[in-house]
Design an enzyme around this catalytic site. Structure first.
Site, mmCIF file in Angstrom:
data_model
loop_
_atom_site.group_PDB
_atom_site.id
_atom_site.type_symbol
_atom_site.label_atom_id
_atom_site.label_comp_id
_atom_site.label_asym_id
_atom_site.label_seq_id
_atom_site.Cartn_x
_atom_site.Cartn_y
_atom_site.Cartn_z
ATOM 1 N N CYS A 1 10.431 1.204 2.481
ATOM 2 C CA CYS A 1 11.042 0.101 2.666
ATOM 3 C C CYS A 1 12.670 0.586 2.762
ATOM 4 O O CYS A 1 13.592 0.168 3.260
ATOM 5 C CB CYS A 1 11.121 -0.917 1.793
ATOM 6 S SG CYS A 1 10.948 -0.667 0.005
ATOM 7 N N LYS B 1 -2.508 -8.117 -7.774
ATOM 8 C CA LYS B 1 -3.062 -8.285 -6.447
ATOM 9 C C LYS B 1 -2.775 -6.797 -5.767
ATOM 10 O O LYS B 1 -1.583 -7.002 -4.983
ATOM 11 C CB LYS B 1 -2.921 -9.695 -5.674
ATOM 12 C CG LYS B 1 -3.894 -10.151 -4.901
ATOM 13 C CD LYS B 1 -4.478 -9.377 -3.651
ATOM 14 C CE LYS B 1 -3.266 -9.016 -2.557
ATOM 15 N NZ LYS B 1 -3.684 -8.083 -1.592
ATOM 16 N N ARG C 1 9.656 10.863 4.469
ATOM 17 C CA ARG C 1 9.122 10.548 3.538
ATOM 18 C C ARG C 1 8.098 9.529 3.570
ATOM 19 O O ARG C 1 8.222 8.672 4.187
ATOM 20 C CB ARG C 1 9.979 10.240 2.216
ATOM 21 C CG ARG C 1 9.523 10.154 0.755
ATOM 22 C CD ARG C 1 10.554 10.337 -0.073
ATOM 23 N NE ARG C 1 11.478 8.765 -0.101
ATOM 24 C CZ ARG C 1 11.234 8.069 -1.151
ATOM 25 N NH1 ARG C 1 10.507 8.232 -2.006
ATOM 26 N NH2 ARG C 1 11.969 6.850 -1.038
ATOM 27 N N ARG D 1 6.160 -0.493 -11.349
ATOM 28 C CA ARG D 1 7.438 -1.046 -11.422
ATOM 29 C C ARG D 1 7.532 -2.507 -11.806
ATOM 30 O O ARG D 1 8.492 -3.022 -12.228
ATOM 31 C CB ARG D 1 8.142 -0.901 -10.129
ATOM 32 C CG ARG D 1 9.714 -0.792 -10.235
ATOM 33 C CD ARG D 1 10.183 0.234 -8.922
ATOM 34 N NE ARG D 1 10.115 -0.819 -7.597
ATOM 35 C CZ ARG D 1 10.484 -0.310 -6.567
ATOM 36 N NH1 ARG D 1 11.404 1.077 -6.631
ATOM 37 N NH2 ARG D 1 10.756 -0.915 -5.502
ATOM 38 N N ALA E 1 -2.720 -3.989 -2.828
ATOM 39 C CA ALA E 1 -3.000 -4.109 -1.196
ATOM 40 C C ALA E 1 -4.304 -3.910 -0.865
ATOM 41 O O ALA E 1 -5.027 -2.742 -1.421
ATOM 42 C CB ALA E 1 -1.956 -3.239 -0.622
ATOM 43 N N TRP F 1 0.780 -1.336 0.070
ATOM 44 C CA TRP F 1 -0.031 0.063 0.115
ATOM 45 C C TRP F 1 0.795 1.169 0.016
ATOM 46 O O TRP F 1 0.273 2.321 -0.255
ATOM 47 C CB TRP F 1 -0.816 -0.028 1.304
ATOM 48 C CG TRP F 1 -0.389 -0.361 2.309
ATOM 49 C CD1 TRP F 1 -0.286 -1.703 3.200
ATOM 50 C CD2 TRP F 1 0.794 0.338 3.128
ATOM 51 N NE1 TRP F 1 0.534 -1.654 4.200
ATOM 52 C CE2 TRP F 1 0.974 -0.546 4.295
ATOM 53 C CE3 TRP F 1 0.907 1.754 3.170
ATOM 54 C CZ2 TRP F 1 2.084 0.027 5.326
ATOM 55 C CZ3 TRP F 1 1.966 2.256 4.291
ATOM 56 C CH2 TRP F 1 2.520 1.440 5.306
ATOM 57 N N ASN F 2 2.137 1.282 0.281
ATOM 58 C CA ASN F 2 2.898 2.390 0.646
ATOM 59 C C ASN F 2 3.187 3.216 -0.561
ATOM 60 O O ASN F 2 3.426 4.301 -0.703
ATOM 61 C CB ASN F 2 4.209 2.222 1.293
ATOM 62 C CG ASN F 2 4.958 1.285 0.499
ATOM 63 O OD1 ASN F 2 4.974 0.585 -0.409
ATOM 64 N ND2 ASN F 2 6.308 1.243 1.398
ATOM 65 N N GLU G 1 11.864 -3.119 11.096
ATOM 66 C CA GLU G 1 11.640 -1.952 10.369
ATOM 67 C C GLU G 1 10.656 -1.120 10.952
ATOM 68 O O GLU G 1 9.479 -1.567 11.484
ATOM 69 C CB GLU G 1 11.269 -2.487 8.936
ATOM 70 C CG GLU G 1 11.074 -1.804 7.794
ATOM 71 C CD GLU G 1 10.618 -2.389 6.518
ATOM 72 O OE1 GLU G 1 10.101 -3.409 6.378
ATOM 73 O OE2 GLU G 1 11.109 -1.731 5.358
ATOM 74 N N GLU H 1 10.969 -8.150 -3.317
ATOM 75 C CA GLU H 1 11.474 -6.804 -2.950
ATOM 76 C C GLU H 1 10.768 -6.868 -1.356
ATOM 77 O O GLU H 1 9.770 -6.104 -1.156
ATOM 78 C CB GLU H 1 11.185 -5.573 -3.838
ATOM 79 C CG GLU H 1 11.933 -4.364 -3.742
ATOM 80 C CD GLU H 1 11.409 -3.504 -2.756
ATOM 81 O OE1 GLU H 1 12.059 -3.583 -1.616
ATOM 82 O OE2 GLU H 1 10.734 -2.435 -2.995
ATOM 83 N N GLY I 1 6.796 -6.307 -0.338
ATOM 84 C CA GLY I 1 6.069 -6.324 0.814
ATOM 85 C C GLY I 1 7.047 -6.591 1.773
ATOM 86 O O GLY I 1 8.047 -6.958 2.137
ATOM 87 N N SER I 2 6.402 -7.144 3.096
ATOM 88 C CA SER I 2 7.132 -7.772 4.183
ATOM 89 C C SER I 2 8.197 -9.012 3.846
ATOM 90 O O SER I 2 7.981 -9.807 3.097
ATOM 91 C CB SER I 2 6.126 -7.966 5.375
ATOM 92 O OG SER I 2 5.554 -8.993 4.986
HETATM 93 P P1 ADP Z 1 2.835 -4.775 4.802
HETATM 94 O O1 ADP Z 1 2.915 -5.292 6.340
HETATM 95 O O2 ADP Z 1 3.558 -3.476 4.329
HETATM 96 O O3 ADP Z 1 1.207 -4.555 4.731
HETATM 97 P P2 ADP Z 1 2.443 -7.204 3.620
HETATM 98 O O4 ADP Z 1 3.617 -8.078 3.099
HETATM 99 O O5 ADP Z 1 1.836 -7.728 4.628
HETATM 100 O O6 ADP Z 1 3.298 -5.743 3.860
HETATM 101 O O7 ADP Z 1 1.681 -7.080 2.478
HETATM 102 C C1 ADP Z 1 2.044 -6.658 1.065
HETATM 103 C C2 ADP Z 1 1.196 -7.300 0.077
HETATM 104 O O8 ADP Z 1 1.369 -8.799 0.297
HETATM 105 C C3 ADP Z 1 -0.141 -6.892 0.032
HETATM 106 O O9 ADP Z 1 -0.648 -6.727 -1.171
HETATM 107 C C4 ADP Z 1 -1.023 -7.926 1.014
HETATM 108 O O10 ADP Z 1 -2.307 -8.106 0.623
HETATM 109 C C5 ADP Z 1 -0.252 -9.099 0.443
HETATM 110 N N1 ADP Z 1 -0.352 -10.314 1.411
HETATM 111 C C6 ADP Z 1 -0.281 -10.216 2.759
HETATM 112 N N2 ADP Z 1 -0.217 -11.571 3.292
HETATM 113 C C7 ADP Z 1 -0.104 -12.508 2.198
HETATM 114 C C8 ADP Z 1 -0.240 -13.738 2.036
HETATM 115 N N3 ADP Z 1 -0.296 -14.548 3.188
HETATM 116 N N4 ADP Z 1 -0.111 -14.256 1.009
HETATM 117 C C9 ADP Z 1 -0.175 -13.453 0.043
HETATM 118 N N5 ADP Z 1 -0.090 -12.195 -0.235
HETATM 119 C C10 ADP Z 1 -0.064 -11.701 1.031
#
Ligand code: ADP
Length: 484
Positions: free
Chosen positions: A292, A182, A286, A167, A184, A158-159, A389, A258, A236-237
């Protein structure tokens, strides 16, 4: 064009499949809220497993025709979409300010930056190169060509609702891959408008689908288990990245990851302090600290630490906090209550460990999910805030005495995305940047992102690179033809 502050009338709020807005199977929807106010913006369709497979049917059906289009044709579509996004800067700015809480100034910046990936990869689309070589034995010819990987699943955070999408989507399309996006769950609207813009620019039906979903795994699980999918690209994470790598093993999918960062920002005693303070504000504050590559640990030479911290604190205290859509605001809300509470927990733990609060330190009462811009000093080594983080507007200052000591501290993390250093010594700049275990190093510079540069990390910060000439390679397979 556009009307800042008003959601554009043509934003799809359904699933985007076959260039059309479609309700989710069973009609499920979920809410999208404004983190600056807590208000409901709209509801969007909530995709599930059946929808995911419908999108994959559509992507698979479109794949071979899309791969067979000429590079120039793909290039023109991407370039047309680049122009269309810029024409709609106010619309995209509004969506990101409202659904994510990005300030208007930064959202405008993201429109330019995010759109730029479409222009850059429109240029790369026509420069996909192979090679020819004679076999050393003299009795064969080696032809190496590049072919599209195939249907791609792109999972984005979402950020940066626009730029993290473009990208991935732009190089994938440029390479000749179809894409299922897919987005966020906090920020589906920006991606849905992007899909419409690409369709209007001439992208054929089936080449891009968008599946907003509250339960991400319900959509991504069935896709990753299906052998028709060939690639997953994720931002994402690190936690979710590891899950996706595990699931990708099933069908030996190509992966680009990433993931999280824990960027050190190092200020040596010979740095230009004005530039270092300016840089720290940018690298830390920012997107309200929600990137990240944000400076997570600010290491400052003890001889200049007090002066640096005082100046940093004064500047951070003067930042205007408020609803993102208000033009003058510099720090918007955190994206949701969960993120705000996580940041509050990290700060509370650091203070328990002995950290000194120079300014801020607390969540701001609602409405909206705000956290005070904060500076912490005297943070204890081993404190959780130095390992995790932060993803919030919290600057953490730590002193150091020697170059060896700070390099060791900077590298003492499982992450390795971005690092920053400020020094006026060219020798030191090269020496230290070469010793930092990091995919990217900003030298006297706090903004490293550039469409023409390879963005990505080492260690648990990820696999692969986005942008630059490297970015399109992630969506291409190497094919070798042996000729006599
Ligand atoms: P943040 O902690 O920054 O929200 P996430 O890694 O949880 O980062 O989310 C990044 C993306 O991954 C979002 O689109 C989220 O919906 C998706 N996501 C979260 N959990 C899962 C999962 N178990 N499998 C696939 N995608 C996921």
């Amino acid at each position: 064009m556009g009307d800042l502050g008003r959601i554009p009338a043509d934003v799809p709020t359904g699933l985007w499949i076959d260039n059309a807005v479609t309700p989710a199977t069973g009609g499920a929807t979920f809410e999208v809220r404004n983190p600056s106010t807590g208000e409901l913006l709209t509801t969007v369709a909530d995709a599930g497993a059946d929808d995911a497979l419908k999108a994959l049917d559509s992507a698979t059906a479109a794949q071979s025709a899309w791969a067979a289009t000429s590079p120039r044709e793909r290039s023109v579509i991407l370039r047309t979409a680049w122009e269309a996004i810029l024409d709609r800067t106010d619309d995209f700015t509004t969506l990101m300010a409202l659904e994510m809480g990005k300030t208007v100034t930064e959202a405008r910046g993201e429109v330019t930056y995010g759109a730029e990936f479409l222009r850059w990869f429109s240029e790369e689309a026509v420069r996909i190169q192979g090679r020819y070589a004679a076999s050393p034995s003299g009795n064969g010819r080696i032809l190496v060509s590049k072919v599209p990987v195939g249907p791609v699943l792109a999972i984005t955070p979402w950020n940066f609702p626009l730029a993290m999408g473009t990208r991935k989507i732009a190089p994938a399309l440029a390479a000749g891959c179809t894409v299922i996006s897919k987005p966020a769950e906090d920020t589906p609207l920006t991606m849905l408008l992007l899909a419409r813009v690409l369709a209007d620019a001439g992208l054929p039906a089936g080449v891009l689908s968008v599946l907003p979903a509250l339960d991400a795994a319900a959509v991504t699980g069935p896709l990753l288990a299906d052998t028709r999918l060939r690639k997953v690209t994720f931002t994402g994470s690190t936690r979710v990245g590891k899950l996706l790598i595990e699931q990708s093993a099933q069908n030996v999918l190509k992966t680009s990851m990433e993931l999280g960062g824990n960027a050190p920002f190092i200020v040596f005693d010979d740095a230009n302090l004005d530039a270092a303070v300016d840089g720290a504000i940018v690298a830390k504050m920012r997107n309200a600290g929600q990137t990240c590559v944000c400076a997570n640990r600010i290491y400052v030479a003890n001889t200049v630490r007090e002066e640096f911290t005082t100046r940093l604190t004064t500047r951070i205290e003067s930042l205007e906090v408020g609803p993102a859509i208000k033009d003058s605001v510099q720090i918007g809300p955190l994206v949701n209550a969960k993120q705000r509470d996580r940041v509050a927990g990290l700060v509370a733990d650091a203070v328990d460990d002995g950290a000194r609060v120079r300014t801020g330190g607390h969540a701001i009462d609602g409405p909206g999910t705000f956290f005070q811009p904060t500076v912490l000093d005297d943070v204890a080594a081993g404190s959780r805030i130095l390992r995790e983080e932060i993803f919030g507007p919290v600057a953490v200052v730590v002193g150091f005495d020697t170059e060896d000591e700070v390099v060791a501290a900077a590298n003492d993390t499982d992450y390795g995305l971005a690092a920053y250093l400020y020094t006026q010594s060219v020798d030191r700049a090269f020496r230290v940047s070469e010793r930092l275990e990091s995919g990217m190093v900003g030298v006297n510079r706090a903004l490293v992102s550039d469409v023409a540069a390879p963005f990505g990390g080492v260690k648990q910060s990820g696999l692969g690179r986005e942008g630059g000439t490297e970015g399109i390679e992630e969506y291409l397979e190497t094919k070798y033809l042996a000729f006599t």
